[in-house]
Design an enzyme around this catalytic site. Structure first.
Site, PDB file in Angstrom:
ATOM      1  N   ASP A 485     -10.654  39.569  13.115  1.00 26.59           N
ATOM      2  CA  ASP A 485     -10.136  38.713  12.042  1.00 26.59           C
ATOM      3  C   ASP A 485      -9.440  37.400  12.430  1.00 26.59           C
ATOM      4  O   ASP A 485     -10.010  36.335  12.319  1.00 26.59           O
ATOM      5  CB  ASP A 485      -9.204  39.550  11.157  1.00 26.59           C
ATOM      6  CG  ASP A 485      -9.927  40.751  10.574  1.00 26.59           C
ATOM      7  OD1 ASP A 485     -11.028  41.076  11.072  1.00 26.59           O
ATOM      8  OD2 ASP A 485      -9.430  41.363   9.622  1.00 26.59           O
ATOM      9  N   GLU A 679      -2.756  52.255  13.845  1.00 29.70           N
ATOM     10  CA  GLU A 679      -3.842  51.273  13.858  1.00 29.70           C
ATOM     11  C   GLU A 679      -3.819  50.444  15.134  1.00 29.70           C
ATOM     12  O   GLU A 679      -4.847  50.138  15.718  1.00 29.70           O
ATOM     13  CB  GLU A 679      -3.684  50.355  12.633  1.00 29.70           C
ATOM     14  CG  GLU A 679      -4.805  49.348  12.474  1.00 29.70           C
ATOM     15  CD  GLU A 679      -4.645  48.522  11.206  1.00 29.70           C
ATOM     16  OE1 GLU A 679      -3.585  48.629  10.559  1.00 29.70           O
ATOM     17  OE2 GLU A 679      -5.574  47.772  10.868  1.00 29.70           O
TER      18      GLU A 679
END
Ligand SMILES: *[C@@H]1O[C@H](CO)[C@@H](O)[C@H](O)[C@H]1NC(C)=O
Ligand SMILES: *[C@@H]1O[C@H](CO)[C@@H](O)[C@H](O)[C@H]1NC(C)=O
Ligand SMILES: *[C@@H]1O[C@H](CO)[C@@H](O)[C@H](O)[C@H]1NC(C)=O
Ligand SMILES: *[C@@H]1O[C@H](CO)[C@@H](O)[C@H](O)[C@H]1NC(C)=O
Length: 796
Positions: A485, A679
């Site tokens: 991203d 994560e």
């Protein structure tokens, strides 16, 4: 305990739950069975198998059958299934029953000294049902009376692997007392069945799940098969199996790492979902999506705002999810990492999931990178991310699996997972690769076509060939297609840009296809040429001699080709994806970058972005420094794959060993303190951050524990440094963690109660009433699960 694998022909599934009924405990057994489904008219469920003490099926021929059996927990001779004249029942029958609402049946089993009450309730529309089995020891029953409760599920006419009829049940491996089944059959929308255990039971064994392949005339004879199974069955505990499939090597022999392995695996597997629904896709193929002009992202955004969005008809997907609470959907690039451990555990299951993903591919070879199927799944995704675009890619991680699968099929690496036909039969192994090869090729071709760099309009270094790629869908600050991203790229974006990671991925998939082609005896020369061209261009287009790193490239204001160097995961991709061998001239410099504590080598794993980069820790700070386990696992495996015949190769082996230890320690420490995989991990404190319960690709670290380190001849780059302390105190975390969870708990209860109340009016479930902190933590997770189980069945 075995997993259900695929269901062929006529199949029968059996669950065993053994419970102890203490004379003092009122409920000896308490099993809640829920199905959720939506169905075509006339297929409402009911206990339409009156020949059984309790059996449920829809009003359809050739369908799904459910039934209840029970037996003494100590002896196998009396197993109850079909109603018999002479089995010593002191009466049984419905005490109340309304065909629209359900009712209650009591069975007095004098011989087995237990009374069973079966409550069966239907939802108002008749499309969902819940059953609860309550056992009460009869007067005079011994204090240690044990009762085995068996719930069987069978699918009729499930002839072939490609048949549209399938039934799969898995034990929920984290909440080990839960079982979930998914069934597909053309006449009904997908059926989900959830089996949970009452908390006041004392489980002495199980539950376990077993599958059988039986012929049509045998399918209803569940009892006989059950007896056969029980005779030959000694079910190995999950932990024993995990140890066998994922043996741990030094320095992770300690039992505490067994707990980590089990938790990671169980949560990964427990995150398998069946998704079904329609999808929003922009098929306009607007010319702006070619992204050929300067300022292309603005023109593309404008075109998107005006493009018609097509609702693609329902599709189904079997997939693991990155995180059940936060990302309960299929994500293309995550899936390759999810399947790496699953291949070891159950190749058949992994292949089934892989094929499910490949089945979503369109004729061009495109697979939507995020699978947001159905209105309910969409309701959880911001509207601007709901529509999928056929020119947007993601790293082709599914291709990464090919060489792992082939190494299993060819017995080149050991396989200790669930038995697999493709491994035992060379013919079936070949057939499998032949089946997926054309799809993988199509996906690869689509990637090369749609993400191609522009080799006509812009200057390129001399000696370059035309292999060069650019992720589409970029805008300033983001490159979502790359999966990384906010990792810094050229700014502003330029149509002449080339991305080093995109090229490295193309090389990896060309290599995978080459291996697959060779395995099935097809021509591999095209893939081989592509791979060579990729490797040549990694050096020609992307090697930056000034910084001695692999870099992206763009076109400068002066119209010239120039490198854009943000050192981080992108710079390592040529190494991580296997394009550098041990004698490659740039390997020493790449290893310098990787192992430099001021750049990428943190105490907790490789940083996503160098600590010396201007963007380190800036803005969203998502892929700008934090440690991500998926890439780190690739790093350990990539370093280990280098031979040790050169000094650089031997150094890579040592770095792999040091990194392996740091990664496992990092995941272990956070897991030990919080109970979760995360994560990503802070490169400074090692603390897990962002989404918790992220047992998607973070679970891939479990693969590292079993690796045997090579001779470690180089010290850890941080040896002697004092930075390897988390500075993170357990009490604080416990406190913060608890607060967060309590909030969640309230939220979940609300959502859950409204659902459960419909079909479960009277009974109060015991599982939501717990006292101490530890329980509160567990309960919060349980509620998540139930909630997610509901929401994942997108059709309900
Ligand atoms: C199931 O049985 C059929 C017929 O005997 C056989 O062809 C098929 O391979 C079996 N499948 C499994 C998974 O055992
Ligand atoms: C390359 O860029 C030129 C100039 O913008 C454009 O006309 C052409 O279509 C582009 N080619 C590709 C393959 O993108
Ligand atoms: C190199 O690898 C071989 C085989 O993997 C091993 O036997 C040998 O000890 C290694 N040499 C060094 C210097 O690590
Ligand atoms: C798609 O699936 C949903 C949910 O399962 C269902 O309600 C709808 O009727 C299906 N649509 C089609 C066209 O089959």
């Amino acid at each position: 305990m075995t997993f259900f694998t695929a269901w062929w022909r006529l199949t029968l599934g059996i669950l065993i739950v053994a419970v102890t009924a203490h004379a003092t405990v009122q409920d000896a057994s308490d099993h809640s069975l829920r199905t959720t489904k939506s169905a075509t008219t006339g297929s409402a469920w009911g206990p339409y198998r009156p020949n059984l003490y309790f059996g449920v099926r829809p009003q359809l021929p050739e369908t799904l059958l459910f039934g209840l059996m029970w037996a003494s927990g100590d002896s196998r001779d009396a197993l109850r299934d079909t109603c018999e004249q002479d089995d010593g029942m002191q009466g049984y029958g419905w005490t109340s029953y309304d065909p629209r609402a359900g009712g209650s049946q009591t069975i007095h089993d004098a011989a087995l000294r237990v009374d069973l009450k079966v409550d069966f309730y239907k939802s108002q529309d008749g499309l969902s049902w819940t059953a609860r089995v309550t056992g009460t020891p009869r007067a005079g029953a011994p204090a240690d009376l044990k009762t085995a409760v068996v719930f069987h599920a069978a699918m009729e006419r499930a002839e072939s692997p490609t048949s549209e009829r399938s039934l799969r049940c898995v034990r929920h491996l984290r909440h080990r007392d839960d079982i979930r089944c998914m069934a597909l059959l053309p006449e009904l929308d997908p059926v989900g069945l959830y089996i949970t255990r009452g908390t006041d039971n004392k489980v002495v064994e199980g539950p376990s799940v077993m599958s059988l392949n039986v012929t049509e005339d045998q399918i209803w004879q569940a009892k006989d098969h059950m007896v056969d199974l029980m005779d030959g069955h000694s079910s190995a505990a999950f932990s024993t199996r995990v140890d066998a499939v994922f043996p741990r090597a030094a320095p992770f022999e300690d039992q505490k790492y067994a707990g980590l392995t089990q938790s990671l695996l169980a949560n990964l597997l427990g995150g398998m979902g069946y998704f079904h629904g329609d999808q929003l896709i922009d098929y306009s193929h607007a010319p702006e999506y070619e992204e050929t002009d300067l300022g292309f992202w603005e023109k593309a955004a404008d075109a998107m705002a005006h493009a018609p969005v097509t609702i693609k008809p329902n599709v189904s997907l079997l997939s693991f999810v990155p995180s059940r609470p936060f990302f309960p959907r299929g994500f293309l690039w995550d899936e390759g990492f999810h399947l790496l451990p699953v291949i070891e555990w159950d190749l058949t299951l992994a292949v089934e999931v892989l094929k499910s993903w490949l089945s979503l591919m369109d004729d061009d070879g495109w697979i939507a990178r995020e699978q947001i199927l159905g209105p309910e799944a969409r309701s959880k995704v911001p509207i601007e991310f709901q529509t999928q675009y056929p020119h947007h890619a993601n790293p082709p991680t599914l291709l990464m699996l090919v060489s792992v699968i082939i190494s299993k099929l060819a017995h080149a690496t050991p396989y200790n997972g669930d038995s697999s036909d493709s491994i035992t039969s060379a013919e079936k192994g070949q057939a499998l690769v032949k089946e997926i090869f054309p799809l993988l090729s199509r996906h690869h071709d689509w990637f090369r076509r749609t993400q191609a760099g522009n080799f006509t309009a812009y200057p390129r270094p001399s000696g370059a060939n035309a292999e060069g790629y650019r992720w589409r869908g970029r805008n300033p600050g983001h490159c979502l297609g790359s999966g990384l991203d906010d990792y810094p790229r050229a700014e502003p974006p330029h149509p002449g840009e080339l991305h080093v990671d995109a090229l490295a991925w193309v090389g990896a998939s060309a290599k995978a296809l080459q291996q697959a082609a060779e395995y099935i005896g097809e021509d591999s020369s095209i893939c081989k040429e592509q791979l060579q061209a990729v490797r040549q261009n990694l050096d020609t287009l992307h090697w930056d001699p000034a910084t001695e790193t692999y870099c992206d490239a763009t076109i400068g204001h002066d119209g010239k080709y120039k490198h854009v160097c943000h050192t981080g995961y992108v710079s390592l991709m040529p190494l991580l994806l296997g394009h550098l061998d041990e004698s490659h001239p740039h390997l020493p410099a790449v290893l310098d970058t990787l192992s430099n504590p001021a750049k990428l080598w943190s105490p907790h794993g490789l940083r996503s972005l160098s600590a010396q980069d201007d963007n380190y820790g800036k803005d969203e700070d998502y892929w700008r420094g934090a440690v991500w386990m998926n890439i780190n696992v690739l790093a350990v495996l990539g370093l280990r794959n280098l031979g040790n015949s050169t000094a650089a190769g031997a150094r890579a082996q040592s770095l792999a060993a040091h990194l392996r230890k740091r990664l496992v320690d990092t995941v272990y420490d956070s897991w030990d303190q919080t109970g979760f995989a995360w994560e990503q991990y802070s490169d400074t404190t090692g603390k897990g951050q962002r989404s918790r319960a992220f047992t998607g690709w973070t679970a891939a670290v479990l693969l590292l524990m079993g690796l045997e380190d090579a001779a470690v001849t180089f010290p850890d780059p941080l040896e002697g440094s004092t930075t390897h302390s988390s500075g993170w105190t357990a009490p604080t975390i416990g406190f913060v963690g608890l607060l967060v969870l309590l909030v969640l708990l309230r939220h979940r209860i609300m959502g859950l109660c409204s659902r459960v109340a419909i079909v479960w009016r009277q009974s109060r479930s015991h599982r939501y009433h717990q006292g101490d902190e530890g329980r509160a933590l567990n309960e919060a997770i349980d509620l998540d699960d139930l909630y997610e189980s509901d929401s994942n069945t997108a059709d309900t």
